[in-house]
Write a protein that holds these residues in place. Structure first.
Motif, PDB file in Angstrom:
ATOM      1  N   ALA A 197       0.829  -1.199   0.000  1.00 58.74           N
ATOM      2  CA  ALA A 197       0.000   0.000   0.000  1.00 58.74           C
ATOM      3  C   ALA A 197       0.870   1.258   0.000  1.00 58.74           C
ATOM      4  O   ALA A 197       0.366   2.370   0.084  1.00 58.74           O
ATOM      5  N   GLY A 199       2.407   2.856  -2.257  1.00 61.02           N
ATOM      6  CA  GLY A 199       2.244   3.816  -3.349  1.00 61.02           C
ATOM      7  C   GLY A 199       0.808   4.296  -3.535  1.00 61.02           C
ATOM      8  O   GLY A 199       0.509   5.019  -4.486  1.00 61.02           O
ATOM      9  N   THR A 200      -0.095   3.879  -2.629  1.00 62.14           N
ATOM     10  CA  THR A 200      -1.513   4.207  -2.797  1.00 62.14           C
ATOM     11  C   THR A 200      -1.712   5.723  -2.979  1.00 62.14           C
ATOM     12  O   THR A 200      -1.153   6.517  -2.235  1.00 62.14           O
ATOM     13  N   GLY A 201      -2.487   6.077  -4.003  1.00 62.51           N
ATOM     14  CA  GLY A 201      -2.772   7.488  -4.275  1.00 62.51           C
ATOM     15  C   GLY A 201      -1.664   8.204  -5.034  1.00 62.51           C
ATOM     16  O   GLY A 201      -1.800   9.370  -5.375  1.00 62.51           O
ATOM     17  N   GLY A 230       0.914  -0.682  -4.875  1.00 60.94           N
ATOM     18  CA  GLY A 230      -0.291   0.099  -4.605  1.00 60.94           C
ATOM     19  C   GLY A 230      -0.402   1.377  -5.418  1.00 60.94           C
ATOM     20  O   GLY A 230      -1.386   2.103  -5.291  1.00 60.94           O
ATOM     21  N   ALA A 231       0.590   1.672  -6.264  1.00 61.95           N
ATOM     22  CA  ALA A 231       0.590   2.939  -6.999  1.00 61.95           C
ATOM     23  C   ALA A 231      -0.437   2.920  -8.124  1.00 61.95           C
ATOM     24  O   ALA A 231      -0.781   1.867  -8.653  1.00 61.95           O
TER      25      ALA A 231
END
Lengths: 472, 202
Positions: A197, A199-201, A230-231
């Motif tokens: 997670a 790289g999320t957002g 997560g990117a």
């Protein structure tokens, strides 16, 4: 993100594709190329039909069947549901005037392999596909991301997508890559470091001398697995390596536009003083060949390492997660990674199914035999990769070593076709996900580079390519 | 699209981190060309054994959680693939809201396309809600007020305004965008001149 001041590569592509703002405050982003496959598109085409909407710009879309396709007999898809899905794609694309590479077309292959191969993927473009590994195309400095089926329908109908800007993250890897370490090890190491997670957002821009020293194929492997961190997307600045790769490919800009295109592409790299929301710097000398031991791509360790102990976890959640993974994987804490015995080897996928991957495997297994207890298969990423390999005699080397030489497709990366692991079977895989059941119910996946998978095929255990080359 | 206003009922606890889309709906169910009928296959490998029999102690196979409209799950829910089959299967089962500390981007987006409300809460609040779910305490989710109530807990949550409006009104996103057709056409005309290689016919 302001329009003034220094910009990142992402900022530049974003502002260039902004059609406008809707009244609800969301941004409409123009999509240059839309790649479509059989699994995530039928409901989108059905939606268009139900609402009686045409495809806005059919020539901006290219379709191919890859997830369901058999890798042995191409004439007949035995699974009736798979067959219907592939036939539905053929019918839908015909009805809407969309270019479709059918199963008998040599250009058929995994959608993320054929985009670059055909020169469809170009710097500065926005590219979407109903597939999370669309991030692969970011290797060319294109903003490329996976979308759901409702969004596929939205893009077909409007050639735009509703999006809000992502945050910028830069991961710089500097230095000469140690012997035996390549792009797959780099990205597995990065995912291990930032988590699934992490790289999320964000859109992750990969930079630094280790990244820029990679071939286009190596860069694609890196960007491909951005989603595992997560990117939303991965990006690498386009440079001469990129331009050389694209030139002359069927869908590349022709001579009449080439100079103009290169001039534009050359303006895309991030400005020197551009701002990032998050920065990570890695020294490549700290990276070993990497292998996953668990059921998440972040469960990664050096091939010289051991299976972790849940009691060493920092949080209760992490401890539970390690325990669950180890139970599923049938592994005991403290086991040396190189003591793990394998049943199957899978070489292929949009992560590592390109010609350079096949060449590496061939150079390692040449004049050797795979271990008697393993079954090993190679699934080229496209019909053209297969053809190229056969012209170079790679297929002969691999078959002599005991590998099965298959037709192109996604195959055992996700096992939608008959290529699957049986419960309890353990596989060294060059693919991108080691989730529970990913390669078949109860199947146990260890992600690694093609080099490690090739060495492991010969020894029958997970093996360190560095020992293998010295001793083998 | 189905509207979402508020929701009342017990919530199923699923205290596992990184629940990926392969766990939510395995590959063999992606061969459908329909959006419906996937609820019976939701969390297939956790719900059924190798012979297709129900695994009795899995939470969604136990009463009253087999009627849950809400799921409370560990961090990073919905990571992995872009398959919209994941929210389709949740919805077909009856789940209209998922509560976690974080969601994977594509999954999060896909939920809103299908009238499902994903709610991000803090780790402390997740622990409280997980306990409340295990204790079968009734949850109330109020989207206009952006509040989850469960027993003594009253937890506010954030949601982007446009997403909230879309859920409340059940808006057709494509229909809205088609209202900007002129802008899209003008954009294309401009780029045909500036970046002609993008419009060349093959």
């Amino acid at each position: 993100m302001s329009n003034q001041g220094p910009k990142t590569l992402f900022d530049k592509i974003w502002s260039e594709h902004l059609v406008g703002q809707r009244e609800d405050g969301t941004n409409l982003l123009y999509i240059d190329r839309h790649l479509v496959h059989e699994v995530t598109s039928p409901q989108a085409f059905e939606g268009l039909k139900l609402s009686n909407r045409p495809v806005h710009r059919p020539e901006a879309t290219i379709a191919v069947a890859d997830h369901n396709v058999p890798t042995i007999n191409r004439q007949n898809i035995e699974d009736p549901q798979s067959k219907i899905q592939v036939e539905t794609l053929a019918k839908n694309t015909k009805e809407h005037g969309i270019q479709y590479f059918d199963l008998m077309d040599q250009r058929q292959g995994i959608v993320h392999i054929i985009g670059p191969e055909q020169g469809i993927t170009q710097p500065g473009m926005t590219i979407v596909c109903g597939d999370s590994h669309t991030s692969t195309h970011g290797a060319f400095g294109a903003l490329a991301f996976g979308i759901g089926t409702s969004e596929v329908e939205h893009v077909l109908a409007t050639q735009t997508i509703v999006q809000n800007p992502a945050k910028n993250m830069r991961i710089s890897v500097n230095g000469k890559l140690p012997f035996g370490v390549n792009s797959k090890d780099l990205i597995l190491y990065i995912i291990g470091k930032i988590g699934t997670a992490g790289g999320t957002g964000h859109v992750i821009e990969y930079a630094g001398s280790s990244i820029m020293g990679l071939s286009m194929e190596g860069r694609m492997t890196i960007c491909n697995m951005s989603i595992e961190a997560g990117a939303r997307a991965g990006l690498i600045s386009p440079d001469q390596t990129t331009f050389n790769y694209i030139k002359g490919r069927p869908y590349a800009p022709g001579t009449e536009h080439w100079d103009q295109a290169v001039e534009y592409w050359s303006s895309l790299p991030s400005d020197n003083d551009a701002n990032y929301d998050h920065e990570i710097v890695i020294d490549s000398s700290e990276i070993d060949p990497m292998v996953t031991w668990g059921t998440s791509p972040e469960d990664v360790v050096s091939v010289k390492g051991t299976v972790p102990n849940p009691s060493s976890a920092k949080t209760e959640n992490k401890k539970k997660s390690i325990e669950r993974s180890l139970e599923y994987m049938g592994l005991k804490p403290g086991t040396k990674i190189t003591d793990i015995k394998l049943d199957k080897i899978f070489i292929g996928s949009c992560t590592n199914g390109r010609i350079e991957d096949l060449r590496k495997v061939a150079s390692i297994v040449k004049d050797k035999k795979i271990a008697s207890h393993v079954q090993a298969m190679i699934v080229p990423g496209s019909g053209l990769v297969k053809k190229q390999a056969e012209e170079e005699g790679i297929d002969i080397i691999l078959k002599d070593a005991g590998f099965e030489w298959r037709e192109a497709g996604c195959s055992m990366c996700l096992g939608m076709n008959p290529d699957q692991l049986k419960p309890g079977e353990r596989c060294a895989s060059t693919s991108n996900r080691n989730f529970e059941g990913r390669q078949g119910r109860g199947g146990r996946t260890h992600l690694m580079s093609p080099e490690l998978a090739a060495a492991s095929a010969i020894t029958g255990n997970i093996s360190d390519i560095r020992d293998f080359t010295q001793n083998g | 699209m189905d509207k979402f206003h508020s929701l009342k009922g017990i919530a199923a606890p699923l205290p596992i981190v990184n629940i990926d889309t392969d766990m939510i709906i395995p590959k063999q169910f992606l061969k459908t060309i329909k959006r419906t009928g996937l609820g019976v296959s939701l969390f297939y490998e956790m719900r059924y054994d190798n012979d297709g029999n129900l695994i009795k102690d899995f939470v969604l196979n136990t009463s009253p959680f087999d009627q849950s409209k809400i799921l409370v799950a560990g961090d990073n829910f919905g990571c992995g693939s872009s398959r919209e089959h994941a929210p389709w299967s949740l919805k077909d089962f009856g789940i209209r809201s998922v509560i976690s500390t974080s969601f994977a981007d594509i999954f999060y987006n896909n939920c809103f396309q299908n009238g499902i409300l994903p709610i991000v809460v803090s780790p402390e609040n997740l622990d409280q809600l997980m306990t409340a779910a295990k204790n079968q305490i009734e949850f109330t989710i109020d989207l206009p007020e952006q509040i989850i109530k469960a027993g003594n807990h009253s937890i506010n949550f954030e949601i982007e305004e446009f997403r909230k409006e879309r859920l409340l009104q059940g808006l057709d996103d494509i229909g809205i965008t088609l209202g900007y057709q002129d802008k899209i056409n003008a954009y294309e005309e401009d780029k045909k001149n500036k970046k002609p290689w993008l419009f060349k016919k093959n």
